[in-house]
Scaffold this active site. Structure first.
Site, PDB file in Angstrom:
ATOM      1  N   ASP A 142       9.020  23.161  92.645  1.00  0.00           N
ATOM      2  CA  ASP A 142       8.572  23.194  91.261  1.00  0.00           C
ATOM      3  C   ASP A 142       9.730  23.121  90.277  1.00  0.00           C
ATOM      4  O   ASP A 142       9.524  22.910  89.091  1.00  0.00           O
ATOM      5  CB  ASP A 142       7.801  24.494  90.970  1.00  0.00           C
ATOM      6  CG  ASP A 142       6.513  24.553  91.755  1.00  0.00           C
ATOM      7  OD1 ASP A 142       5.880  23.494  91.890  1.00  0.00           O
ATOM      8  OD2 ASP A 142       6.149  25.640  92.216  1.00  0.00           O
ATOM      9  N   CYS A 176      11.579  50.140  90.727  1.00  0.00           N
ATOM     10  CA  CYS A 176      11.800  51.140  89.698  1.00  0.00           C
ATOM     11  C   CYS A 176      13.024  51.955  90.068  1.00  0.00           C
ATOM     12  O   CYS A 176      13.613  51.761  91.121  1.00  0.00           O
ATOM     13  CB  CYS A 176      10.578  52.036  89.508  1.00  0.00           C
ATOM     14  SG  CYS A 176      10.357  53.232  90.813  1.00  0.00           S
ATOM     15  N   CYS A 186      13.874  53.586  93.418  1.00  0.00           N
ATOM     16  CA  CYS A 186      14.376  52.766  94.516  1.00  0.00           C
ATOM     17  C   CYS A 186      15.886  52.899  94.660  1.00  0.00           C
ATOM     18  O   CYS A 186      16.398  52.995  95.775  1.00  0.00           O
ATOM     19  CB  CYS A 186      14.045  51.295  94.279  1.00  0.00           C
ATOM     20  SG  CYS A 186      12.302  50.946  94.231  1.00  0.00           S
ATOM     21  N   ASP A 196       1.056  25.832  89.524  1.00  0.00           N
ATOM     22  CA  ASP A 196       1.282  25.469  90.910  1.00  0.00           C
ATOM     23  C   ASP A 196       0.309  26.336  91.708  1.00  0.00           C
ATOM     24  O   ASP A 196      -0.176  27.348  91.213  1.00  0.00           O
ATOM     25  CB  ASP A 196       2.739  25.791  91.270  1.00  0.00           C
ATOM     26  CG  ASP A 196       2.985  25.650  92.740  1.00  0.00           C
ATOM     27  OD1 ASP A 196       2.602  24.617  93.284  1.00  0.00           O
ATOM     28  OD2 ASP A 196       3.556  26.573  93.337  1.00  0.00           O
ATOM     29  N   ASP A 228       6.648  28.445  91.248  1.00  0.00           N
ATOM     30  CA  ASP A 228       7.500  29.396  91.943  1.00  0.00           C
ATOM     31  C   ASP A 228       8.468  28.762  92.932  1.00  0.00           C
ATOM     32  O   ASP A 228       9.511  29.312  93.207  1.00  0.00           O
ATOM     33  CB  ASP A 228       6.658  30.453  92.670  1.00  0.00           C
ATOM     34  CG  ASP A 228       6.037  29.881  93.924  1.00  0.00           C
ATOM     35  OD1 ASP A 228       5.557  28.745  93.838  1.00  0.00           O
ATOM     36  OD2 ASP A 228       6.052  30.554  94.952  1.00  0.00           O
TER      37      ASP A 228
END
Lengths: 828, 58
Positions: free
Chosen positions: A730, A123, A126, A530, A726
């Site tokens: 994949d 956010c 940061c 996955d 991810d």
């Protein structure tokens, strides 16, 4: 500090910051472990932390006086769990001259500048934290963090601070930073974005003026207006439309021309024809002072179209940017050895040649494909094949670039570099799969092209008919038909709905890269998940400690953790993490056996910790049959601690499910979609996850190729497949599936190839995607229905001469406006 | 109503000015990050105890 204190529940004042939840780590929001107790006073109250990492990060933040971060943040911070061990050496690589030349821009003798890619920004607080923290460092001259692109531009004085120290500092407060080379591609994107924005601004600002003038003209036509004013306003409108025509609308003409040159009829062809014809006839009307002008329709059309294209483009570019963010899969540098193996030199990984010998230390990434020459170690190939446990390798085995050396130093002879590596092969297969993907946009273009051909024919027919019938009115009527049938609303129907949806999705933490995927989402019949990293968190967590009779679990855990501190194996890290504070123990004689375990001597007692084979081979201990059974049946990863003659404890680990995995799968099933689990992992581990989540179909031990084939089989059977994944492994499947979603924290390759990226670290975004796709489809249908109804309903009326061109223009604008307003409902 | 011949040119000059400012802002990168500044302005910066201010005190 291993204690049996009850969970630090109900921390007073934990909820006042909006993101602090009782029972969760105050810093990162992950669940607190019941056996650990880390606390830190922040903002006048005791806060519970989940681990050392978070505690250290929070301490660093407080020590620098940035408590404010916790007050203003809207999301929890990235977890510190994995940051502590290996960042120091890694970032020192960036001080070597070769790397500096690539990434660091020297402004003068001492002042340097580098662009950093930041990871872990959740956010806006940061960016504030990073800026303030870096600006507070000695020697840092300037810091500029861009929230949208998550990049930072840092300028520092090289004589007072080194790049590695800056990177190190960023790590210390819990973020990851990697220098990157702001290459030409990105510069191009930035300039293109600026160009588009300028055109949009011009279309909007001049458009407003034209609209204002036409409102007076319409009012004047109604209530009477002096001829001289009408004349003045018309010329003014013409003048104000010129910048819109010759600056803002240029991309449409350009793309229409490109389509025509390739003998295709794209969406921009009808758009350009409509704009040009309307402009030409309006100019004629202005010059002759007779007939209607349509400048208002032109500017509005150009503005709305440019706006929707700008937003779509921006979403795409933003995603392309987030893609490079993850640390490169291949390392920047390699340690090359002389032929006799005694001299080492750090070289850029790109300069390696076949036959070179390289040294790979534990924790390092293999820089190229090759053959293991000496050393025994376990390698983590999860990026390449999805296998979650490290594989044992011995001399003569093949090593793949991109895998990570886990336990012992290795020497490798380079066998393939660059385009010949497996990593490059995976990338190529992805590119092929992408090229195979049938773009939905083509269909929309074809429909519009057919529509515009019909319209043109109708206009010609009407013109000829009225030319014969009533030669005075033929131009008026033909023009009214052309204006009324201008597919403004039709061509706005999709883009406005889609750009409204993109904005809404982005606000929900979903990045949609290919808007066309949304359309397909409505037809999805199968979802393929996955396992590692998608349904699960992808990290082993200590689930159970079983101690043998005389020993205490906590004591065993303490000993085990003390020994395992010396290993980089994921299970060892999980143990150390679970143990929390580790009491200082005198360790001696630590040695590790690759793919087996560790030995160490504490207070003159020999301890062995490792898998079953290692324990039976090294100590006289006998493993209870019950343990062996539970290891086999649960198919969990397990580690045994033993002393010289007896076993002491069994530690079992699980790859924890994501919190919302079960609810997400339930909601998918409720939509009547069949869910399949495909994993590269072992069958037992896969089945376990399938059972927990209630997935009926599961297939284990699949290579990326097999996954791809499985998905293609489904597709040939008529299924529309959504793939959620991810890893790099994949990526080809993501590209080959009809629709693809990359989970949060996905590898960069997976992100490139997915249609939708989940930004928030939650799976429930998938449900949201379906919901939004459904709403978007409904709005698009309504818009299309209205646009078609209007166009086809108005054409006959105009063709029999009942609609004056100015009325046609108002009708067209109103119908476009209706479409836009309807689309905006999506943002609510 | 002849005043309109004066008012409209004035509004056009204003328009030109606005367009020029906007184009300058785009070129200057003011639109590169549309979200960060909105949050940044809310943060107090007076509690910072950094190296530089400490040095300044000495």
């Amino acid at each position: 500090m291993v204690s049996n204190l009850s969970k630090s529940e109900s921390m007073p004042g934990c909820d006042d910051s909006g993101t602090g939840v009782a029972g969760a780590c105050f810093h990162c929001g992950l669940a607190l472990s019941p056996d650990l107790d880390f606390r830190l006073a922040i903002d006048g109250a005791e806060r519970a932390m989940c681990c050392h990492g978070c505690l250290a990060v929070a301490q660093a933040i407080i020590a620098a006086g940035h408590e404010n971060f916790y007050r203003v943040r809207t999301e929890t911070a990235p977890t510190g769990r994995e940051l502590i061990p290996d960042f120091i050496r890694e970032s020192e690589i960036y001080d070597t001259a070769e790397i500096q030349r690539q990434y660091v821009h020297r402004l003068d003798a001492e002042i340097c500048e580098a662009s950093l890619i930041l990871e872990g920004i959740t956010c806006a607080a940061c960016i504030w934290l990073i800026e303030q923290y870096l600006a507070g460092l000695r020697g840092v001259e300037q810091v500029r963090v861009n929230y949208a692109t998550q990049r930072a531009l840092v300028r520092w004085d090289d004589s007072r601070i080194r790049l590695s120290e800056i990177l190190h500092s960023i790590r210390k407060i819990g973020y990851r930073a990697v220098p990157y080379d702001p290459n030409r591609q990105q510069e191009l994107h930035r300039r293109q974005r600026g160009q588009q924005l300028r055109r949009l601004a011009v279309a909007g600002l001049f458009g407003m003026q034209v609209m204002m003038l036409s409102i007076s003209l319409y009012a004047g036509a109604w209530s009477g207006m002096e001829q001289s004013f009408t004349f003045f306003f018309r010329w003014l409108s013409l003048g104000l439309t010129l910048p819109v025509m010759f600056y803002a609308a240029i991309p449409f003409f350009h793309s229409a021309w490109r389509d025509l040159a390739q003998r295709r009829v794209g969406m921009d062809v009808p758009v350009s024809i409509a704009i040009l014809v309307a402009f030409a006839s309006s100019c004629m009307a202005t010059l002759t002072g007779d007939g209607e002008i349509y400048f208002d329709s032109i500017v509005m059309f150009v503005f709305f179209l440019s706006a929707s294209r700008y937003f779509e483009n921006m979403a795409r570019q933003r995603c392309a940017g987030s893609v490079e963010k993850l640390v490169q899969s291949l390392p920047l540098t390699a340690t090359r050895l002389q032929a006799n193996g005694d001299r080492e030199a750090t070289v850029a990984a790109a300069t390696l040649a076949i036959g070179d010998r390289v040294l790979i230390r534990p924790g390092e990434t293999v820089p190229a494909d090759g053959t293991l020459v000496s050393g025994f170690s376990a390698l983590d190939e999860s990026l390449l094949n999805g296998e979650s446990n490290p594989l044992d390798k011995q001399p003569g085995d093949r090593l793949l670039g991109g895998s990570i050396n886990v336990t012992n130093p290795l020497q490798m002879e380079v066998g393939a570099v660059g385009a010949d590596t497996v990593m490059a092969e995976i990338q190529r297969s992805i590119e092929r799969a992408q090229a195979d993907k049938p773009p939905l946009a083509l269909l929309a273009d074809r429909v519009a092209a057919r529509f515009i051909s019909i319209v043109l024919l109708v206009v010609a027919g009407v013109a000829i008919f009225w030319w014969i019938e009533d030669a005075e009115r033929w131009f008026d009527i033909a023009l009214a038909v052309l204006i009324v049938s201008c597919p403004c609303a039709l061509s706005l129907a999709m883009p406005t709905a889609i750009s409204a949806m993109l904005g809404k999705m982005q606000a929900c933490g979903l990045l949609v890269k290919r808007a066309a995927a949304l359309e397909k989402l409505n037809h999805v019949t199968h979802v393929v998940f996955d396992k590692t990293g998608t349904l699960t968190l992808g990290k082993p967590v200590l689930s159970q400690v079983v101690s043998a009779a005389p020993y205490d679990s906590a004591e065993c855990l303490g000993i085990a953790a003390a020994i395992e501190q010396h290993s980089a194996h994921p299970l060892a890290r999980a143990l150390v993490h679970a143990a929390g504070d580790i009491a200082d123990r005198e360790l001696s004689g630590v040695f590790s056996v690759a793919g087996g375990g560790l030995h160490a001597r504490i207070d003159d007692v020999d301890y062995f910790i490792g898998n079953c084979e290692f324990i039976t081979a090294n100590s006289c201990a006998e493993i209870p049959g019950q343990w062996l059974e539970s290891i086999d049946s649960d198919a969990l990863s397990a580690v045994i601690l033993a002393c010289a003659d007896e076993v002491m404890a069994l530690f079992t680990f699980v790859d924890e499910l994501r919190e919302d995995a079960i609810t997400t799968i339930e909601s998918l099933c409720a939509r009547g979609i069949s869910v399949t689990l495909m994993s590269g992992d072992r069958a037992a581990a896969t089945r376990q996850v399938a059972l927990q989540t209630g997935i009926g179909n599961c297939r284990a031990g699949l290579t990326p190729q097999q996954k791809m084939e499985a998905v293609q089989d489904l597709q040939t059977a008529g299924a529309v497949v959504l793939m959620v994944g991810d890893g790099i492994n994949d990526a080809p499947v993501l590209a080959g599936a009809d629709v693809s979603i990359a989970a949060a924290g996905a590898s960069s390759l997976a992100r490139v190839n997915a249609d939708i990226v989940l930004i928030a670290d939650r799976l429930d975004g998938i449900d949201q995607v379906f919901h939004m796709a459904d709403r978007t489809r409904r709005v698009i249908r309504q818009n299309m229905a209205w646009a078609l109804f209007y166009n086809f309903g108005a054409i006959p009326v105009a063709a029999i001469g009942l609609v004056a061109p100015w009325l046609a223009a108002i009708g067209m604008s109103l119908s476009s406006l209706l479409v836009v307003i309807n689309a905006l409902r999506l943002t609510r | 109503m002849e005043i309109i011949y004066l008012l409209i040119p004035i509004s056009l000059i204003l328009l030109g000015l606005i367009v020029w400012i906007l184009l300058w802002a785009v070129g200057d990168g003011q639109y590169d990050d549309l979200e960060g500044p909105a949050h940044r302005i809310l943060m107090d910066e007076d509690r910072i105890v950094d190296d530089k201010s400490e040095q300044a005190k000495k």
